[in-house]
Write a protein that holds these residues in place. Structure first.
Motif, PDB file in Angstrom:
ATOM      1  N   PRO A  78      63.020  20.636 -87.515  1.00 37.92           N
ATOM      2  CA  PRO A  78      63.571  21.570 -88.503  1.00 37.92           C
ATOM      3  C   PRO A  78      63.275  23.014 -88.131  1.00 37.92           C
ATOM      4  N   THR A  79      64.220  23.877 -88.429  1.00 32.71           N
ATOM      5  CA  THR A  79      64.055  25.307 -88.154  1.00 32.71           C
ATOM      6  C   THR A  79      63.189  25.934 -89.227  1.00 32.71           C
ATOM      7  N   PRO A  80      62.464  27.022 -88.897  1.00 32.17           N
ATOM      8  CA  PRO A  80      61.561  27.604 -89.885  1.00 32.17           C
ATOM      9  C   PRO A  80      62.266  28.274 -91.056  1.00 32.17           C
ATOM     10  N   HIS A  81      63.500  28.790 -90.837  1.00 31.63           N
ATOM     11  CA  HIS A  81      64.149  29.482 -91.933  1.00 31.63           C
ATOM     12  C   HIS A  81      64.723  28.476 -92.940  1.00 31.63           C
ATOM     13  N   SER A  82      64.792  28.885 -94.164  1.00 25.83           N
ATOM     14  CA  SER A  82      65.248  28.006 -95.234  1.00 25.83           C
ATOM     15  C   SER A  82      66.765  27.883 -95.212  1.00 25.83           C
ATOM     16  N   HIS A  83      67.241  26.689 -95.554  1.00 24.46           N
ATOM     17  CA  HIS A  83      68.674  26.427 -95.603  1.00 24.46           C
ATOM     18  C   HIS A  83      69.134  26.430 -97.059  1.00 24.46           C
ATOM     19  N   LYS A  84      70.254  26.995 -97.277  1.00 24.84           N
ATOM     20  CA  LYS A  84      70.931  26.883 -98.565  1.00 24.84           C
ATOM     21  C   LYS A  84      72.084  25.922 -98.350  1.00 24.84           C
ATOM     22  N   VAL A  85      71.879  24.709 -98.793  1.00 27.09           N
ATOM     23  CA  VAL A  85      72.780  23.626 -98.410  1.00 27.09           C
ATOM     24  C   VAL A  85      74.179  23.813 -98.982  1.00 27.09           C
ATOM     25  N   LEU A  86      74.342  24.543-100.036  1.00 26.71           N
ATOM     26  CA  LEU A  86      75.666  24.710-100.634  1.00 26.71           C
ATOM     27  C   LEU A  86      76.445  25.867-100.041  1.00 26.71           C
ATOM     28  N   ASP A  87      75.823  26.665 -99.192  1.00 29.17           N
ATOM     29  CA  ASP A  87      76.527  27.820 -98.621  1.00 29.17           C
ATOM     30  C   ASP A  87      77.754  27.427 -97.814  1.00 29.17           C
ATOM     31  N   PRO A  88      77.715  26.398 -96.950  1.00 29.02           N
ATOM     32  CA  PRO A  88      78.941  26.034 -96.221  1.00 29.02           C
ATOM     33  C   PRO A  88      80.092  25.673 -97.148  1.00 29.02           C
ATOM     34  N   LEU A  89      79.801  25.067 -98.291  1.00 23.37           N
ATOM     35  CA  LEU A  89      80.859  24.704 -99.227  1.00 23.37           C
ATOM     36  C   LEU A  89      81.419  25.942 -99.924  1.00 23.37           C
TER      37      LEU A  89
END
Length: 345
Positions: free
Chosen positions: A105-116
Motif C-alpha cells: 500500500p502507498t503511504p498517501h490516503s485514498h479517497k475511494v469514491l473520487d474515481p466515481l
C-alpha cells in the motif's frame, strides 16, 4: 500459408462493464498460477483456492458460496481483511483488485469514491454513509464506518429491475488501494469482450450496449498467454534484481581435501543378520542297516526308533495278531532282522 480459420465462437463487446457478467475466470486463475507463481491449495473438487508464494494473499473462487470470489490477506502487523465479490462481477475487476493486493500500500490516503465522482456518478456525502450512484442508477457504492472511530467498510450492489446481479463487500482494514482499484474499474467505460451467447444478461438489455467483435476465443487465449509471459518475465527479473544468485565456489587445489574412506561397519551381532559357517563334515555313507538301539541313547530318540520299527513290523492283513505288542525295543529289532521286513519311513 493458409489463413487461420475464424473462431466458431462469436464474441461481442459489452458496456457498461458492470453489466457484462463474470467472464472467463481462467483469465485470473491461470495468470496467478502460471504468471505470478501462486499455488493451488484447494482440497475439494471444482473449487479454486490460490495462495501467494509467501502465503499472505489468498484468492478463492468458492463454489460452496455460489461461486463468489473471496479475497483475503494479512497485514504485516497481523491484521486481516477480506473482500467478498459476487459471481457476476466482471473478472477484469477482480484482477485489478488482486493486482492492488500484490503491491504494498502507498503511504498517501485514498479517497475511494473520487474515481466515481470524476466519472460523473452522483454522490451524497452529507449523510453518515457517503454513497455514489451510477448514472443509470443500477450500481450503488456506500462507504460506512463499522463503529464510531473505527476504519471504514465499503459495500456495493448492482440491481436491475429488482434483481441483484452482484454484490461486493470489503471488511475493516481492507487496504484503500484495493477498494480504489474496484471503484476505478467501475468508473472506466471500457468495452469488455464476452461470448455472444448469453448476452445481454437477463433483463439488462435496455441498459447494455453491445458491439460486434472482430476477434474470438483464440485471440483471447493469445492475449492471456502474452500476459502470462509478461508476468513471468517481470517476476524473474524482480527476483534476480532483489537477490542476485551467488556463484558457486569451486574447490581449488589448495581447498580440495581427500576425506578418509569411511570404515566398514563391523558385522552385526544380531542373530537375524549373523552368518554362521558350519565346519565341513566329511560325507559318510549311510549304513545298510540301522545301528542297534543302545541304553545310552536319549529316551526320546529311543522311543522314536521303537515306534518306527514297530510300524514296519506290524502286518497289514486284517485278523493278524501283533506278536511284538508290548515288547522292548531290542526285541523289536531282533524280530525285524529275523523276519526280513522292509523298513518304511
Amino acid at each position: 500459408m493458409s489463413p487461420r480459420p475464424a473462431s466458431t465462437v462469436p464474441y461481442v463487446l459489452a458496456t457498461p462493464g458492470y453489466l457484462a457478467g463474470g467472464g472467463d475466470r481462467g483469465h485470473l486463475t491461470e495468470l496467478l498460477l502460471r504468471g505470478h507463481g501462486w499455488h493451488n491449495v484447494s482440497t475439494i473438487d471444482y473449487h479454486t483456492a490460490l495462495a501467494s508464494p509467501d502465503g499472505r494473499l489468498h484468492a478463492v473462487h468458492d463454489r460452496r458460496a455460489g461461486w463468489t470470489w473471496n479475497l483475503r490477506a494479512t497485514h504485516p502487523d497481523g491484521r486481516e481483511w477480506e473482500a467478498i465479490l459476487g459471481d457476476h462481477l466482471p473478472v477484469e475487476y477482480v484482477t485489478a483488485m488482486v493486482d492492488a493486493m500484490r503491491h504494498p500500500p502507498t503511504p498517501h490516503s485514498h479517497k475511494v469514491l473520487d474515481p466515481l465522482r470524476e466519472a460523473g456518478w452522483s454522490t451524497d456525502g452529507a449523510g453518515p454513509a457517503p454513497t455514489a450512484v451510477s448514472p443509470d442508477g443500477l450500481v450503488r457504492v456506500t462507504e460506512q464506518p463499522s463503529r464510531p472511530g473505527r476504519p471504514m467498510t465499503w459495500r456495493a450492489a448492482c440491481t436491475v429491475n429488482g434483481y441483484r446481479w452482484w454484490t461486493a463487500a470489503f471488511s475493516t482494514h481492507t487496504p484503500p488501494g484495493v477498494v480504489t482499484a474496484f471503484t476505478r474499474s467501475l468508473a472506466r467505460n471500457d468495452l469488455l469482450p464476452r461470448m455472444a451467447i448469453g448476452m445481454p444478461l437477463y433483463g439488462c438489455g435496455p441498459y447494455t450496449r453491445l458491439a460486434r467483435a472482430s476477434h474470438g476465443w483464440d485471440d483471447e487465449r493469445a492475449l492471456l498467454e502474452a500476459r502470462i509471459a509478461d508476468a513471468r518475465a517481470r517476476r524473474n527479473t524482480g527476483s534476480q534484481a532483489a537477490a542476485p544468485a551467488a556463484k558457486p565456489v569451486l574447490p581449488t587445489a589448495a581447498l580440495r581435501t581427500r576425506w578418509p574412506r569411511r570404515p566398514r561397519a563391523p558385522a552385526p551381532t544380531s542373530p537375524f543378520f549373523s552368518v554362521v559357517q558350519e565346519p565341513s563334515v566329511p560325507h559318510t555313507p549311510r549304513p545298510a542297516e540301522p545301528s542297534p538301539i543302545a541304553a545310552e541313547r536319549p529316551p526320546r530318540l529311543a522311543v522314536f526308533l521303537f515306534r518306527r520299527y514297530l510300524r514296519a513290523c506290524i502286518p497289514l492283513e486284517p485278523g493278524h495278531t501283533v506278536p511284538l505288542a508290548g515288547a522292548r525295543p531290542e526285541t523289536v529289532l531282533a524280530e525285524a532282522r529275523r523276519t526280513g521286513h522292509r523298513h518304511h519311513d
